[in-house]
Design a protein around this motif. Structure first.
Motif, PDB file in Angstrom:
ATOM      1  N   GLY A  44       1.243  -0.824  -0.313  1.00 33.44           N
ATOM      2  CA  GLY A  44       0.144  -0.133   0.158  1.00 33.44           C
ATOM      3  C   GLY A  44       0.244   1.791   0.379  1.00 33.44           C
ATOM      4  O   GLY A  44       0.492   1.830   0.680  1.00 33.44           O
ATOM      5  N   CYS A  45       1.610   1.680  -0.984  1.00 29.68           N
ATOM      6  CA  CYS A  45       2.703   2.466  -0.671  1.00 29.68           C
ATOM      7  C   CYS A  45       2.087   3.243  -1.521  1.00 29.68           C
ATOM      8  O   CYS A  45       3.236   4.743  -0.781  1.00 29.68           O
ATOM      9  N   GLY A  46       1.284   4.069  -1.687  1.00 34.14           N
ATOM     10  CA  GLY A  46       0.754   5.116  -1.591  1.00 34.14           C
ATOM     11  C   GLY A  46       1.278   6.440  -2.203  1.00 34.14           C
ATOM     12  O   GLY A  46       1.648   5.422  -3.912  1.00 34.14           O
ATOM     13  N   SER A  47       1.533   7.185  -2.403  1.00 32.13           N
ATOM     14  CA  SER A  47       2.560   8.198  -2.713  1.00 32.13           C
ATOM     15  C   SER A  47       3.806   7.351  -3.041  1.00 32.13           C
ATOM     16  O   SER A  47       4.854   8.211  -4.117  1.00 32.13           O
ATOM     17  N   GLY A  48       4.628   6.370  -2.462  1.00 35.92           N
ATOM     18  CA  GLY A  48       5.954   5.687  -2.701  1.00 35.92           C
ATOM     19  C   GLY A  48       7.375   6.461  -2.038  1.00 35.92           C
ATOM     20  O   GLY A  48       8.134   5.923  -1.770  1.00 35.92           O
ATOM     21  N   ARG A  49       6.750   7.716  -1.118  1.00 32.21           N
ATOM     22  CA  ARG A  49       7.549   8.553   0.208  1.00 32.21           C
ATOM     23  C   ARG A  49       8.379   6.972   0.448  1.00 32.21           C
ATOM     24  O   ARG A  49       9.093   7.165   0.271  1.00 32.21           O
ATOM     25  N   ASP A  50       7.842   6.200   1.695  1.00 38.27           N
ATOM     26  CA  ASP A  50       8.505   4.781   2.033  1.00 38.27           C
ATOM     27  C   ASP A  50       9.527   4.613   1.193  1.00 38.27           C
ATOM     28  O   ASP A  50       9.955   4.596   1.670  1.00 38.27           O
TER      29      ASP A  50
END
Length: 192
Positions: A44-50
């Protein structure tokens, strides 16, 4: 389903989350990992920030999200493909030294969370670490078309007593996004 929200609001969600300061959680996760190199699943990486942070630290990243729109934005940001797939269809085995599921599994109903937890533990190597976060509370709710499953320590262990001996830390945090400091999060670390 929550994915519609993320597809329709990918641009604003990306800009609101990509710069959020997650350094305290990163440190806790990195300190617990069994190795300084290896494969991490950002579920669930979303924006890819992590994913970008862990990739920049030298880890091999597998980034996955259900939203096609966010997946495209995250792919561009990370510089690698994001797998667009439902986490309930996770099919890795003994592959990751860490699984990072920050504010992602919370969009599933409790019965599906149980399915995903089993699949996550199957995907981890022995000694691997799994981090997840949920909204803090006893009552689930829907807001802006997104479903939120909430936990306290008591509620989590009532729903998933089989993971009690795998939990290494539970703690609360405030939301790190500006103007949302009153929102509380339930954070949990597991080891396999």
């Amino acid at each position: 389903m929550s994915v519609d929200f993320y597809n329709k609001n990918a641009e604003s969600f990306f800009s609101q989350t990509v710069e959020a300061d997650m350094s305290m959680l990163y440190k806790k996760f990195l300190d617990r990992l069994p190795a300084k190199k290896g494969k991490i699943l950002d579920l669930g990486c979303g924006s890819g920030r992590d994913s970008k942070f862990f990739k920049d630290m030298g880890f091999e990243i597998v980034a996955m999200d259900l939203s096609e729109e966010l997946g495209e934005k995250a792919s561009e940001y990370i510089g690698q493909e994001v797998i667009v797939k439902d986490m309930r269809e996770l099919d890795f085995e003994d592959e990751f030294i860490g699984v990072w599921a920050c504010a992602s599994i919370l969009h599933l109903p409790i019965e599906d969370i149980g399915i995903v937890l089993e699949k996550i533990f199957k995907s981890l190597k022995n000694g691997g670490v799994f981090y997840s976060s949920f909204k803090y509370g006893e009552r689930d709710y829907i807001k802006d078309g997104r479903e939120f499953t909430c936990f306290t320590e008591e509620r989590f262990f009532k729903c998933f007593p089989q993971y009690r001996d795998r939990v290494v830390e539970i703690f609360q945090t405030s939301d790190v996004r500006a103007g949302r400091e009153d929102e509380k999060w339930f954070n949990i670390f597991f080891e396999k």
